[in-house]
Write an enzyme that holds these catalytic residues in place. Structure first.
Site, short mmCIF file in Angstrom:
data_model
loop_
_atom_site.label_atom_id
_atom_site.label_comp_id
_atom_site.label_asym_id
_atom_site.label_seq_id
_atom_site.Cartn_x
_atom_site.Cartn_y
_atom_site.Cartn_z
N GLY A 7 36.36 22.32 20.81
CA GLY A 7 36.13 23.78 20.82
C GLY A 7 34.98 24.15 19.89
CG ASP B 287 32.05 17.16 23.17
OD1 ASP B 287 32.10 15.97 23.55
OD2 ASP B 287 31.73 17.48 22.01
CG ASN B 288 27.60 17.25 22.58
OD1 ASN B 288 28.20 18.25 22.16
ND2 ASN B 288 27.44 16.17 21.85
P1 AMP Z 1 29.23 17.59 17.85
O1 AMP Z 1 29.41 16.16 17.50
O2 AMP Z 1 28.29 18.34 16.93
O3 AMP Z 1 28.91 17.82 19.29
O4 AMP Z 1 30.63 18.29 17.57
C1 AMP Z 1 31.83 17.85 18.12
C2 AMP Z 1 32.93 18.83 17.76
O5 AMP Z 1 33.04 18.92 16.34
C3 AMP Z 1 32.70 20.25 18.25
O6 AMP Z 1 33.95 20.79 18.57
C4 AMP Z 1 32.10 20.94 17.06
O7 AMP Z 1 32.32 22.32 17.07
C5 AMP Z 1 32.85 20.27 15.92
N1 AMP Z 1 32.08 20.26 14.67
C6 AMP Z 1 31.00 19.51 14.37
N2 AMP Z 1 30.58 19.77 13.11
C7 AMP Z 1 31.42 20.69 12.60
C8 AMP Z 1 31.53 21.37 11.34
N3 AMP Z 1 30.69 21.14 10.34
N4 AMP Z 1 32.54 22.24 11.20
C9 AMP Z 1 33.42 22.48 12.19
N5 AMP Z 1 33.38 21.88 13.38
C10 AMP Z 1 32.39 21.00 13.59
MG MG Z 2 28.67 19.32 20.35
#
Ligand code: AMP
Ligand code: MG
Length: 475
Positions: free
Chosen positions: A80, A241-242
């Site tokens: 999410g 999710d990306n």
């Molecule tokens: P990502 O690897 O950036 O695509 O993120 C994967 C998941 O982790 C997503 O649900 C992001 O919203 C969450 N996420 C990544 N970094 C953070 C952060 N610093 N704080 C909260 N959620 C994060």
């Molecule tokens: Mg992401």
């Protein structure tokens, strides 16, 4: 800023929850994309009012949505918007754009994260979004970066920032995965219609909306990845999710534009198995589409139709790849012989350690064979000279010559891409409080096919230290 709720915000729970933003303390401007602002009907001059809003000091309700995903090939369950708040949908002069603040504090989906984004990764996302737009590749956009001296801990202390990003919609494959995992067919229907609202191609096919959505997402993903390959772009974290349902480049993290051409190049230091290597991206795109297909299965209920859609991915990708790489060489027709010519060139480039962007750009110069890096190849590689002879024959078959196709080559082979070391230099000066390179580099990346005589150095070979840069998921 006149915004209306996004389709997901309108649906409310369980799709999206209203979540307050946590403003950055004592915010300041790091970047403002005046050109983009104007196309949205906003002032090209950043104001204090915008600064407050885009640093998270907003009185309007903000929303976070729930999605799930497969990360590095494994089901990761519920994820999410852990650090993204949607402010609503802004009507531009032509389009409608969802505005998201990335890094405006924790949300119910933050899990163990702090909900923040650091200045370093915000600059990378801002520049990469606009560089991709400049290249003509489908992408989310970036309107601004606000910063603060608030300390954020990653591997070391860094400072916080918020990047304001825009897209017609931020709906991901993962949104569908979440509700499919819940077995919630009604919710899946609603999600399909939420996407339909953004997409004329879908809205004309409401009877078969899920089928059309899967078809469009599959073809757009194939097309998008062909675009990436043609500029040497690696996304770095192609988790489901990306993946944007609209086929946009989404979630810029440990991405990289290749310097030297290496087919197996892995830009993300955290990707130890090379799942998302450059040459794996096309396969991963299809794998991700097949996950989306599974998520829509209960709506489509026709396995043959689903297989038929997924089977279009390969031919569509190969056609787009051939088109783009043929154009990069100035070949007029997508003759199937072109593929072997292109592949043998890539093999030679890899062996001779040739810079991807500089090689293709050199082709469009007055005297390609005496322009670096081609000049070096002609002196050192008999195989390359032999390849060139075949290439010239192919051009002759098209009734053209390198000379004649120069103008076309200049339109498809960028001179400037966001190399890692350029992002790094920008980040280093921003950390010293100097944000000017963000603007000047962005201006160059806005028109990467043009010459920018004042910034020749940004088109040069990267310095040796750039090979030591290690870009990881930490952001
Ligand atoms: P990502 O690897 O950036 O695509 O993120 C994967 C998941 O982790 C997503 O649900 C992001 O919203 C969450 N996420 C990544 N970094 C953070 C952060 N610093 N704080 C909260 N959620 C994060
Ligand atoms: Mg992401």
């Amino acid at each position: 800023m006149n915004v209306v709720p996004t389709p997901l915000a309108t649906l409310g729970p369980p799709f999206a929850e209203q979540v307050p933003t946590t403003p950055l303390p004592a915010p300041y401007w790091v970047a403002w994309n005046g050109g983009l602002a104007q196309t949205l009907g906003l002032s090209s001059i950043p104001s204090l009012e915008y600064l407050d809003i885009l640093a998270g000091q907003t009185t309007k309700p903000a929303y976070c949505s729930v999605y799930a995903g497969h990360q590095f090939g494994y089901w990761a369950g519920q994820l999410g918007d852990g650090r993204a708040h949607s402010l609503g949908q802004l009507k531009g002069t032509l389009d409608s754009w969802e505005i998201q603040l990335k890094g405006a504090g924790p949300t119910p989906f933050s899990r163990r994260g702090d909900g923040r984004a650091v200045l370093r990764s915000s600059i990378r996302e801002y520049l990469a979004s606009e560089a991709m737009a400049g290249l003509g590749i489908p992408t989310t956009r970036a309107l601004a970066i606000t910063g603060s001296n608030l300390t954020i801990w990653r591997e070391q202390p860094e400072t916080a920032a918020i990047v304001t990003r825009l897209a017609p919609s931020f709906i991901r494959f993962g949104h569908f995965e979440h509700f499919a995992a819940q077995g919630d067919e009604a919710a899946l229907h609603q999600l399909v219609h939420a996407v339909t609202a953004h997409d004329p191609l879908l809205s004309h096919n409401t009877a078969h909306a899920a089928l059309t959505l899967l078809t469009q997402a599959t073809l757009r993903t194939a097309e998008l990845i062909a675009c990436w390959q043609a500029v040497g772009f690696c996304h770095g974290v192609l988790n489901t999710d990306n993946m944007s349902i609209l086929g946009l480049t989404l979630d810029y993290g440990p991405f990289g534009f290749m310097d030297r051409y290496i087919g197996t190049h892995v830009c993300n230091h955290s990707d130890t198995h090379g799942r998302y290597a450059y040459d794996q991206q096309p396969h991963v795109g299809l794998w991700n589409c097949s996950i989306l297909a599974q998520s829509l299965q209960s709506l489509i209920r026709d396995d043959t139709a689903i297989e038929g859609i997924l089977s279009q991915y390969g031919p569509h990708y190969r056609k787009a790849w051939l088109q783009r790489f043929s154009a990069k060489l100035g070949l007029m027709s997508e003759n199937s012989d072109n593929a072997s010519l292109i592949l043998s060139l890539l093999t030679l480039m890899e062996r001779e350690k040739v810079d991807f962007t500089r090689f293709f750009r050199a082709l469009s110069s007055d005297d390609p064979r005496s322009t670096p890096p081609l000049e070096k190849l002609f002196k050192s590689s008999g195989d390359f000279v032999a390849w060139w002879a075949i290439y010239e024959q192919r051009l002759e078959q098209d009734n053209t010559s390198v000379d004649e196709c120069r103008q076309r080559l200049l339109q498809v082979n960028p001179k400037y891409v966001l190399r890692n070391h350029l992002a790094e230099l920008t980040i280093r000066s921003a950390r010293q409080g100097d944000f000017t390179m963000i603007d000047t580099l962005k201006q160059v990346l806005d028109s990467p096919y043009e010459e920018h005589p004042d910034h020749e150095e940004w088109a040069a070979d990267p310095p040796p230290w750039s090979q030591q840069l290690s870009i990881s998921c930490s952001s």
